[in-house]
Design an enzyme around this catalytic site. Structure first.
Site, PDB file in Angstrom:
ATOM      1  CE  LYS A 182      10.009  -4.247   3.204  1.00  0.00           C
ATOM      2  NZ  LYS A 182       8.682  -4.010   3.877  1.00  0.00           N
ATOM      3  CB  VAL A 192      -1.127   0.078   1.159  1.00  0.00           C
ATOM      4  CG1 VAL A 192      -1.578   1.285   1.419  1.00  0.00           C
ATOM      5  CG2 VAL A 192      -2.096  -1.205   0.949  1.00  0.00           C
ATOM      6  CG  PHE A 249     -10.905   0.735  -1.568  1.00  0.00           C
ATOM      7  CD1 PHE A 249     -11.641   0.177  -0.558  1.00  0.00           C
ATOM      8  CD2 PHE A 249     -11.300   2.167  -1.763  1.00  0.00           C
ATOM      9  CE1 PHE A 249     -12.573   0.765   0.429  1.00  0.00           C
ATOM     10  CE2 PHE A 249     -12.259   2.777  -0.704  1.00  0.00           C
ATOM     11  CZ  PHE A 249     -12.816   2.058   0.191  1.00  0.00           C
ATOM     12  CB  THR A 273      -6.661  -2.044   7.147  1.00  0.00           C
ATOM     13  OG1 THR A 273      -6.846  -1.968   5.473  1.00  0.00           O
ATOM     14  CG2 THR A 273      -8.338  -2.556   7.169  1.00  0.00           C
ATOM     15  CE  LYS A 312      -8.940  -2.065   3.368  1.00  0.00           C
ATOM     16  NZ  LYS A 312      -8.554  -2.081   1.965  1.00  0.00           N
ATOM     17  CB  CYS A 316      -6.985  -7.767   2.432  1.00  0.00           C
ATOM     18  SG  CYS A 316      -5.392  -7.300   1.952  1.00  0.00           S
ATOM     19  CE  LYS A 349      -4.528  -6.994   7.719  1.00  0.00           C
ATOM     20  NZ  LYS A 349      -4.884  -5.609   7.906  1.00  0.00           N
TER      21      LYS A 349
END
Ligand code: UGA
Length: 454
Positions: free
Chosen positions: A35, A11, A157, A120, A227, A283, A286
């Site tokens: 990273k 995200v 989304f 989220t 969400k 997603c 969870k």
């Protein structure tokens, strides 16, 4: 605008790269130095189609850092896109969110800053983060923030595998805040997407007929609930068609035709009615668990969401039942899995059905082999000790196998040299876990084709 993004997962990174492409000045922040080093060298730590190309194009507007001091003081908008993985009781682990709030509070400076939750997070987290920042700031700086920041929620989304398309050409944008000026800042930030005034990247053309994007402005709690309600509804749709699929098998109906037949009713819609092994990924599992856990805080049962979860778990067991019915004995058998990623076009292995299925097979004494066109390396690394033999090609998986199970519907699996593959198997059983393969072609190739729903 000047933007900071905390967290460079699916995200955060997608959001940062897209906002940079749109012309905002973005600093992406992550505590993981490897990273950040990768991103600085122009490579992405995750597999997402088109992301590296867009990163390259947005490069002049992007900075990557491990330091809050580089990102926060100048930012007008700070996105929090850190992980919220599930705890054993189903509630999300908010440790990373707490750390982010602390880092923001320590470095807030200057004018008005909007802190936006994009992770989220459970309903009420906006208020929680606000109080964390306020208290932390007062502690660190010895004075109050006095209206120099506001909290907003901007649920995401995007789907892995089509994250860039979902970000540049979304169905809608939802922003929620209890302060009007926070909503105004987000409105300005998203204006190029809302009005579709940006020049599309050549490799991500604007879909035909696609025009302005609807904006839903709400209070904080409504945006947070939107969400969860969206993800739970999609999860319900999948479990619903899987429940219908079980009945379809009993009565001799074809669930894929039933899905088409009901989906063309615009009130139902054709998408997310693909029966199969059920949902995986980071997603739906969870978020449905978190919704149930939030409702429980209010002594409110959520039987529909709970049933969707039960049906989803049962779909994994179904693979074992089908294999048992066909092969009678699993001990000593070699079962090949085609696909490891939780869905095609991603290398994400979180909650991937392949590993649930493999665990159950191994527990019953079977040998499990697996292939994946993209996620193989990640699997070797993250699941080194799980007992699966990872293979370089579908042919290696099929060689002398007693069954092949199609787990992830990667397009290339449809067009394999099935004659060759099936010819090399000990028992020519193909179990299609996604109703994805061409039954008649496989039958012609000499396979005994079985769909997960008959
Ligand atoms: C999902 C939502 O679709 C996104 O809108 C949301 O932003 C995201 O979660 C999130 O909360 O971050 P994602 O998990 O990336 O996105 O993937 P999906 O395409 O939704 O697929 C989820 C799972 O459902 C996959 O395992 C897929 O194989 C399965 N699925 C999907 C089915 O079994 N049947 C279907 O018809 C569709």
């Amino acid at each position: 605008m000047r933007v900071a993004i905390i967290g460079t997962g699916y995200v955060g990174l997608t959001t940062g790269v897209c906002l940079g492409y749109l012309g905002h000045r973005v600093t992406c922040l992550d505590t993981d130095e490897s990273k950040i080093a990768m991103l600085r060298s122009g490579r992405t730590p995750i597999y997402e189609p088109g992301l590296e190309e867009l990163l390259d194009q947005a490069c002049p507007n992007l900075c990557f850092s491990t330091s809050y001091a580089d990102a926060i003081p100048e930012a007008e908008v700070v996105f929090v896109a850190v992980g919220t993985p599930p705890l054993p009781d189903g509630s999300p682990n908010l440790g990373y969110l707490r750390a982010a709030a602390q880092g923001i509070a320590d470095h807030l400076a200057g004018g008005f800053t909007v802190v936006v939750n994009k992770s989220t997070v459970p309903i009420g987290s906006g208020n929680w983060v606000e109080s964390l920042i306020r208290d932390s700031y007062a502690q660190h700086h010895g004075k109050n923030l006095n209206g120099r920041f506001a909290i907003a929620s901007n649920p995401e989304f995007l789907r892995e595998g089509s994250a860039l398309l979902d970000s540049l050409y979304p169905d809608r944008i939802v922003i929620g805040a209890d302060e009007a000026r926070a909503l105004e800042v987000l409105y300005s930030l998203y204006r190029p997407v809302l009005d579709q005034t940006f020049a599309p990247p050549t490799f991500l053309p604007r879909p035909d007929g696609y025009a302005a994007v609807p904006l839903i402005s709400t209070d904080l709690a409504s945006a947070e609930l939107i969400k969860y309600a969206a993800n739970a509804f999609l999860a319900l749709k999948i479990s619903y068609i899987n429940e219908i699929g079980r009945l379809a098998e009993k009565v001799g109906a074809d669930v894929t035709l039933v899905a088409k037949g009901i989906g063309l009713d615009a009130r139902i819609g054709t998408r997310f009615l693909q029966a199969g092994l059920g949902w995986g990924g980071s997603c739906f599992g969870k978020d449905t668990a978190a919704l149930i856990s939030t409702a429980a805080e209010y002594s409110l049962p959520m039987p529909i969401v709970a049933a969707a979860r039960e049906i989803n778990s049962a779909q994994r067991v179904r693979v074992i039942e089908k294999l048992l019915a066909e092969l009678k004995i699993l001990k000593g058998r070699t079962i090949g899995l085609l696909g490891l990623a939780f869905k095609p076009n991603t290398d994400d292995l979180r909650e991937a059905p392949a590993f649930d299925v493999a665990r159950q097979l191994i527990a019953r004494g079977a040998n499990v082999r697996a292939h994946d066109p993209i996620a193989l390396e990640r699997a070797r690394h993250e699941y080194a000790d799980c007992g699966i033999a990872f293979c370089e090609s579908p042919a290696d998986v099929a060689d002398s196998a007693d069954a092949l199970v199609l787990v992830t519907e990667w397009p290339e699996y449809r067009d394999l040299d099935w004659e060759d593959l099936v010819g090399g198997m000990r028992t020519r059983l193909i179990l299609d876990g996604r109703h994805f393969l061409d039954r008649s072609r496989l039958t012609r190739a000499g396979a005994h084709y079985v769909g997960i729903m008959g």
